[in-house]
Design a protein around this motif. Structure first.
Motif, PDB file in Angstrom:
ATOM      1  N   ILE A   1       0.851  -1.182   0.000  1.00  0.00           N
ATOM      2  CA  ILE A   1       0.000   0.000   0.000  1.00  0.00           C
ATOM      3  C   ILE A   1       0.887   1.231   0.000  1.00  0.00           C
ATOM      4  CG2 ILE A   1      -1.760   1.303   1.274  1.00  0.00           C
ATOM      5  CD1 ILE A   1      -2.611  -1.373   2.568  1.00  0.00           C
ATOM      6  N   PHE A   2       0.571   2.186  -0.879  1.00  0.00           N
ATOM      7  CA  PHE A   2       1.297   3.442  -0.935  1.00  0.00           C
ATOM      8  C   PHE A   2       0.379   4.586  -0.512  1.00  0.00           C
ATOM      9  CE2 PHE A   2       3.272   0.795  -4.253  1.00  0.00           C
ATOM     10  CZ  PHE A   2       4.595   0.827  -3.845  1.00  0.00           C
ATOM     11  N   LEU A   3       0.920   5.509   0.280  1.00  0.00           N
ATOM     12  CA  LEU A   3       0.240   6.763   0.581  1.00  0.00           C
ATOM     13  C   LEU A   3       0.985   7.862  -0.162  1.00  0.00           C
ATOM     14  CD1 LEU A   3      -0.092   6.425   4.481  1.00  0.00           C
ATOM     15  CD2 LEU A   3      -1.560   5.435   2.707  1.00  0.00           C
ATOM     16  N   ILE A   4       0.282   8.653  -0.963  1.00  0.00           N
ATOM     17  CA  ILE A   4       0.917   9.716  -1.750  1.00  0.00           C
ATOM     18  C   ILE A   4       0.353  11.065  -1.325  1.00  0.00           C
ATOM     19  CG2 ILE A   4       1.213  10.698  -4.052  1.00  0.00           C
ATOM     20  CD1 ILE A   4       1.196   7.926  -5.208  1.00  0.00           C
ATOM     21  N   GLY A   5       1.242  12.001  -1.019  1.00  0.00           N
ATOM     22  CA  GLY A   5       0.814  13.337  -0.641  1.00  0.00           C
ATOM     23  C   GLY A   5       1.998  14.271  -0.535  1.00  0.00           C
TER      24      GLY A   5
ATOM     25  N   TYR B   1       4.946   5.704   2.643  1.00  0.00           N
ATOM     26  CA  TYR B   1       4.526   7.063   2.321  1.00  0.00           C
ATOM     27  C   TYR B   1       5.470   7.652   1.276  1.00  0.00           C
ATOM     28  CZ  TYR B   1       3.467  12.014   2.665  1.00  0.00           C
ATOM     29  OH  TYR B   1       3.127  13.308   2.360  1.00  0.00           O
ATOM     30  N   LEU B   2       4.898   8.199   0.210  1.00  0.00           N
ATOM     31  CA  LEU B   2       5.665   8.817  -0.874  1.00  0.00           C
ATOM     32  C   LEU B   2       5.327  10.297  -0.924  1.00  0.00           C
ATOM     33  CD1 LEU B   2       5.050   6.097  -3.632  1.00  0.00           C
ATOM     34  CD2 LEU B   2       7.052   6.329  -2.146  1.00  0.00           C
ATOM     35  N   LYS B   3       6.316  11.153  -0.707  1.00  0.00           N
ATOM     36  CA  LYS B   3       6.097  12.599  -0.663  1.00  0.00           C
ATOM     37  C   LYS B   3       6.349  13.229  -2.033  1.00  0.00           C
ATOM     38  CE  LYS B   3       7.504  16.821   1.767  1.00  0.00           C
ATOM     39  NZ  LYS B   3       7.816  17.613   0.559  1.00  0.00           N
TER      40      LYS B   3
ATOM     41  N   ILE C   1       7.963   3.223  -8.882  1.00  0.00           N
ATOM     42  CA  ILE C   1       7.879   2.591  -7.561  1.00  0.00           C
ATOM     43  C   ILE C   1       6.610   1.751  -7.456  1.00  0.00           C
ATOM     44  CG2 ILE C   1       7.675   3.035  -5.080  1.00  0.00           C
ATOM     45  CD1 ILE C   1       9.339   5.565  -5.512  1.00  0.00           C
ATOM     46  N   ILE C   2       5.487   2.301  -7.946  1.00  0.00           N
ATOM     47  CA  ILE C   2       4.202   1.598  -7.877  1.00  0.00           C
ATOM     48  C   ILE C   2       4.250   0.293  -8.668  1.00  0.00           C
ATOM     49  CG2 ILE C   2       1.771   1.739  -8.587  1.00  0.00           C
ATOM     50  CD1 ILE C   2       1.946   4.765  -7.938  1.00  0.00           C
ATOM     51  N   MET C   3       5.002   0.282  -9.768  1.00  0.00           N
ATOM     52  CA  MET C   3       5.041  -0.891 -10.650  1.00  0.00           C
ATOM     53  C   MET C   3       6.154  -1.877 -10.301  1.00  0.00           C
ATOM     54  SD  MET C   3       2.459  -0.749 -12.586  1.00  0.00           S
ATOM     55  CE  MET C   3       2.918  -2.117 -13.669  1.00  0.00           C
TER      56      MET C   3
END
Length: 415
Positions: A59-63, A87-89, A106-108
């Motif tokens: 799971i990725f959190l993007i913000g 967490y990806l900033k 990164i997602i792939m």
């Protein structure tokens, strides 16, 4: 590849400080995604829903919140669910689709067959497994979660038209001025990796358009004020609208609850919705008591294990009590959120209110609202470290942090 072998990743868009201004004063010291609803951080509810997805890889959190603000939570939730959460900033806001594209490599990394995309400020039952099954049947690039709402409120959201038989998305328009449909976009999606090619095509088209001819400085300024940079891509206007009716996007309608959490008042409403969901899915999280050794509990209530609540207090319905809260004898709490380290003294009364961190209510104090979640002063909000002295009444008001109230107030914003 068999369906049972296909990996899935989930991406949750959490926004940033510039997006949470309507959530003040509660977002002054806590990022909106970490504000507790039903005793759990707002982002915890979609993360927990993702746990049910078969073959979920991560799971990725993007913000664009600071990474340090999420570090502790990300570490604890990864351990709790035994699923990698990261967490990806963003270096700057890229839009709902642009942020996804910015971290595409990164997602792939796990070579997923599907990407589940959610917005953090959505409150619903998140029927992700059912959505994924429907998406695979449809055979398109993407599937949207949709819901029917009243014609009066539909214009506040993205309205859409879908084929009643095939469920294909035929038309999409964001917040139209005239009524289009009572079917709206819920902000929950499933995509194949083809979405990245679509976003790349949009970026390339913008770049080509900008290079068609040399602009004067005046023309360039006018163009930049009317259009977005090539790396800012919106999911709704830039992707859903153009691809509607092209047999690439489909819909899955939910018959369950759905709300957007844009304001503190809506967070109180959504906390109640999640508490009701606990009764069905996680009854062990709810408190119980009959007034003997424990306080009297009415309907759905969450009480943190570290909170101290006097047995003569009466709690509920729809109450969430956070860590290290102290509730004295004779207190009555209804439809409210009591945040960490708050103190509610003897015989105080709270209804349709949010009591901030380290705040204190004196004896026989009353803090209450009307329960109108659609207006700014429909509930009462006490910011951090607010003191309401004995017998003071606070009605339909917002009180900023570190204030002392020694007189009663009604329908005021205390700066």
């Amino acid at each position: 590849m068999k369906t049972s072998d296909q990996k899935v990743v989930a991406v949750i868009m959490v926004g940033g400080p510039t997006k949470g201004t309507r959530f003040r004063p509660l977002s002054f010291n806590t990022p909106k995604p970490l504000f507790p609803l039903a005793g759990q951080p707002m982002v915890h509810h979609p993360i927990s829903a993702c746990k049910s997805i078969p073959n979920l890889a991560r799971i990725f959190l993007i913000g664009f919140h600071e990474e340090r603000e999420f570090a502790l939570y990300v570490s604890s939730i990864s351990s709790e669910l035994n699923i990698p959460v990261r967490y990806l900033k963003e270096d700057k806001p890229h839009g709902s689709a642009g942020g996804l594209y910015y971290f595409r490599d990164i997602i792939m990394e796990d070579n997923p067959s599907h990407i589940v995309l959610l917005n953090c400020d959505v409150c619903c039952s998140f029927p992700l497994t059912e959505m994924l099954d429907a998406h695979r049947r449809y055979g398109g690039m993407g599937t949207l979660l949709v819901i029917k709402v009243s014609a009066e409120s539909a214009s506040e959201f993205g309205e859409l038209v879908a084929d009643p038989v095939t469920k294909e998305l035929l038309h999409y328009t964001e917040k139209p001025e005239t009524f289009v449909s009572d079917l709206i976009n819920c902000g929950v999606y499933i995509f194949t990796p083809e979405i990245f090619h679509v976003i790349q095509d949009i970026r390339t088209h913008r770049e080509d358009k900008a290079n068609l001819h040399t602009l004067s400085s005046f023309e360039a300024l006018r163009l930049t004020t009317k259009t977005h940079a090539k790396d800012f891509v919106r999911l709704d206007q830039d992707i859903l609208s153009p691809l509607a009716g092209k047999k690439q996007l489909y819909t899955y309608e939910t018959m369950d609850f759905w709300e957007q959490i844009k304001t503190p008042a809506m967070s109180l409403k959504c906390s109640a919705l999640y508490l009701a969901q606990f009764r069905q899915k996680s009854p062990g999280l709810l408190a119980y008591g009959d007034g003997t050794k424990n306080p009297t509990v009415v309907d759905d209530v969450y009480i943190h294990p570290s909170a101290k609540v006097h047995p003569t207090a009466k709690i509920g319905p729809n109450v969430s009590i956070s860590a290290n809260v102290r509730v004295a004898a004779g207190v009555r709490l209804m439809d409210c959120i009591i945040l960490d380290d708050a103190e509610i003294q003897e015989n105080a009364f709270v209804k349709y209110a949010i009591v901030g961190w380290k705040s204190s209510l004196g004896k026989w104090a009353r803090v209450q609202g009307e329960g109108d979640y659609s207006t700014k002063l429909g509930i009462t909000i006490l910011g951090e470290a607010v003191t309401v002295e004995d017998e003071v009444v606070v009605v339909n008001s917002i009180v900023l942090p570190n204030k002392v109230l020694n007189i009663s107030v009604q329908e005021e914003i205390i700066l």
